[in-house]
Design a protein around this motif. Sequence first.
Motif, PDB file in Angstrom:
ATOM      1  N   VAL A   1       0.830  -1.204   0.000  1.00  0.00           N
ATOM      2  CA  VAL A   1       0.000   0.000   0.000  1.00  0.00           C
ATOM      3  C   VAL A   1       0.864   1.254   0.000  1.00  0.00           C
ATOM      4  CG1 VAL A   1      -1.856   1.217   1.181  1.00  0.00           C
ATOM      5  CG2 VAL A   1      -1.816  -1.283   1.180  1.00  0.00           C
ATOM      6  N   GLY A   2       1.887   1.282   0.866  1.00  0.00           N
ATOM      7  CA  GLY A   2       2.764   2.447   0.889  1.00  0.00           C
ATOM      8  C   GLY A   2       3.545   2.620  -0.404  1.00  0.00           C
ATOM      9  N   GLY A   3       4.103   1.520  -0.911  1.00  0.00           N
ATOM     10  CA  GLY A   3       4.832   1.607  -2.170  1.00  0.00           C
ATOM     11  C   GLY A   3       3.929   1.953  -3.339  1.00  0.00           C
ATOM     12  N   GLY A   4       2.722   1.379  -3.355  1.00  0.00           N
ATOM     13  CA  GLY A   4       1.785   1.722  -4.418  1.00  0.00           C
ATOM     14  C   GLY A   4       1.366   3.179  -4.377  1.00  0.00           C
ATOM     15  N   ALA A   5       1.179   3.717  -3.167  1.00  0.00           N
ATOM     16  CA  ALA A   5       0.820   5.139  -3.045  1.00  0.00           C
ATOM     17  C   ALA A   5       1.952   6.034  -3.529  1.00  0.00           C
ATOM     18  CB  ALA A   5       0.467   5.452  -1.593  1.00  0.00           C
ATOM     19  N   LEU A   6       3.180   5.696  -3.190  1.00  0.00           N
ATOM     20  CA  LEU A   6       4.320   6.503  -3.642  1.00  0.00           C
ATOM     21  C   LEU A   6       4.445   6.484  -5.165  1.00  0.00           C
ATOM     22  CD1 LEU A   6       7.048   5.613  -0.966  1.00  0.00           C
ATOM     23  CD2 LEU A   6       5.720   7.727  -1.172  1.00  0.00           C
ATOM     24  N   MET A   7       4.278   5.317  -5.763  1.00  0.00           N
ATOM     25  CA  MET A   7       4.368   5.236  -7.217  1.00  0.00           C
ATOM     26  C   MET A   7       3.232   5.998  -7.890  1.00  0.00           C
ATOM     27  SD  MET A   7       7.113   3.683  -7.928  1.00  0.00           S
ATOM     28  CE  MET A   7       6.821   3.443  -9.669  1.00  0.00           C
ATOM     29  N   ALA A   8       2.027   5.922  -7.310  1.00  0.00           N
ATOM     30  CA  ALA A   8       0.891   6.647  -7.881  1.00  0.00           C
ATOM     31  C   ALA A   8       1.097   8.154  -7.788  1.00  0.00           C
ATOM     32  CB  ALA A   8      -0.395   6.238  -7.167  1.00  0.00           C
ATOM     33  N   PHE A   9       1.647   8.620  -6.662  1.00  0.00           N
ATOM     34  CA  PHE A   9       1.933  10.052  -6.516  1.00  0.00           C
ATOM     35  C   PHE A   9       3.048  10.486  -7.461  1.00  0.00           C
ATOM     36  CE2 PHE A   9      -0.296   9.949  -2.391  1.00  0.00           C
ATOM     37  CZ  PHE A   9      -1.040  11.114  -2.530  1.00  0.00           C
ATOM     38  N   ALA A  10       4.056   9.639  -7.636  1.00  0.00           N
ATOM     39  CA  ALA A  10       5.159   9.991  -8.529  1.00  0.00           C
ATOM     40  C   ALA A  10       4.697  10.102  -9.972  1.00  0.00           C
ATOM     41  CB  ALA A  10       6.283   8.962  -8.408  1.00  0.00           C
ATOM     42  N   ALA A  11       3.710   9.295 -10.368  1.00  0.00           N
ATOM     43  CA  ALA A  11       3.222   9.323 -11.750  1.00  0.00           C
ATOM     44  C   ALA A  11       2.148  10.374 -11.982  1.00  0.00           C
ATOM     45  CB  ALA A  11       2.663   7.949 -12.122  1.00  0.00           C
ATOM     46  N   LEU A  12       1.735  11.080 -10.929  1.00  0.00           N
ATOM     47  CA  LEU A  12       0.683  12.077 -11.068  1.00  0.00           C
ATOM     48  C   LEU A  12       1.182  13.254 -11.906  1.00  0.00           C
ATOM     49  CD1 LEU A  12      -2.205  12.719 -10.118  1.00  0.00           C
ATOM     50  CD2 LEU A  12      -1.199  13.996  -8.215  1.00  0.00           C
ATOM     51  N   GLY A  13       0.465  13.560 -12.976  1.00  0.00           N
ATOM     52  CA  GLY A  13       0.853  14.647 -13.861  1.00  0.00           C
ATOM     53  C   GLY A  13       1.943  14.299 -14.848  1.00  0.00           C
ATOM     54  N   ARG A  14       2.332  13.029 -14.920  1.00  0.00           N
ATOM     55  CA  ARG A  14       3.373  12.570 -15.855  1.00  0.00           C
ATOM     56  C   ARG A  14       2.808  11.399 -16.656  1.00  0.00           C
ATOM     57  NH1 ARG A  14       8.241  12.406 -11.343  1.00  0.00           N
ATOM     58  NH2 ARG A  14       8.210  14.653 -10.841  1.00  0.00           N
ATOM     59  N   PRO A  15       2.181  11.663 -17.764  1.00  0.00           N
ATOM     60  CA  PRO A  15       1.520  10.587 -18.530  1.00  0.00           C
ATOM     61  C   PRO A  15       2.459   9.474 -18.954  1.00  0.00           C
ATOM     62  CG  PRO A  15       0.816  12.750 -19.303  1.00  0.00           C
ATOM     63  CD  PRO A  15       1.958  12.988 -18.364  1.00  0.00           C
ATOM     64  N   ALA A  16       3.685   9.817 -19.376  1.00  0.00           N
ATOM     65  CA  ALA A  16       4.616   8.782 -19.829  1.00  0.00           C
ATOM     66  C   ALA A  16       4.991   7.847 -18.679  1.00  0.00           C
ATOM     67  CB  ALA A  16       5.869   9.430 -20.426  1.00  0.00           C
TER      68      ALA A  16
END
Length: 284
Positions: A78-93
């Motif tokens: 959950v923590g790792g998934g949240a970090l990855m989701a936040f990192a990809a926010l606003g970056r379509p590629a």
Amino acid sequence: EFRRVLFRSVLPFWSVLAILPFGLLLLAVVNSNVLAIDHLLRRGLTLHWFAQVFADDQFLRVIPASIVTWSAAAVFAVGGGALMAFAALGRPALRNVVEWFALMSLFLPQNVLAVLMSVVLDVTPVLRDLLPPAVLGGFGQALPTFGVAVLLLGRSLQRIETKLNIAATLGAKPAERLALLVWPNARPALLASLLAVTLVSLDDVLFVRYLPRTGVDTFATEMFARARFSSSPELAAAAVLVLVTVMAALFVASWLLAGLGRTQRGIKAITLSPLGQPSDSRIA
């Protein structure tokens, strides 16, 4: 009319999906030795069986390790998934790459993930020696559910990406954006990811036994070890307890989400009514 036609069109398909597996399962049970344990179940479950589960030293011994393993899996997934989701926010590629790897992790069998993880640990033995066995087993359990957390949280954040940008433009602080926008929208995804981790942790015997140098004995491994050699009333009672616990957790989670949604709709109906006056029609 549309629903009726749709139901008729998919009914044969669902019938095959429902009848064929249950028919094969019934044939397998009839032609196996499973029915030989019917003498254990003739008198039904009794309170004495459940009391023996709580008094069993072996079951009690594995509870702390099971909790530590589940906690580590929840943090990593959950923590790792949240970090990855936040990192990809606003970056379509980056989002496309992250979602592709998340989908791939969902379709890979657990034994394949365990072998790949074992190869990585063999190349870098310092990681295997550094992490405690329970934490390492929890990291393995997080692999199948990491993709679930990434996909669910990613979709939740995409729905409010524009709102986050507008709030930042208007001067909202990061803590305010997190509390007012991110948390209400990501809460269902976080809860669903946590439930997925719980189900995997209750069922996993692969990662906790073969990833660490010394295998971890959890509730799942204890039940699996007992079921391999014999069936007992305590084992049946333990399985029923796990089933009841999972069903209760799902019910409570659904009730909490529905209750919070109704509360938020009621507050909006009062605060957003014209001229600041409560609207009876909206409250109704």
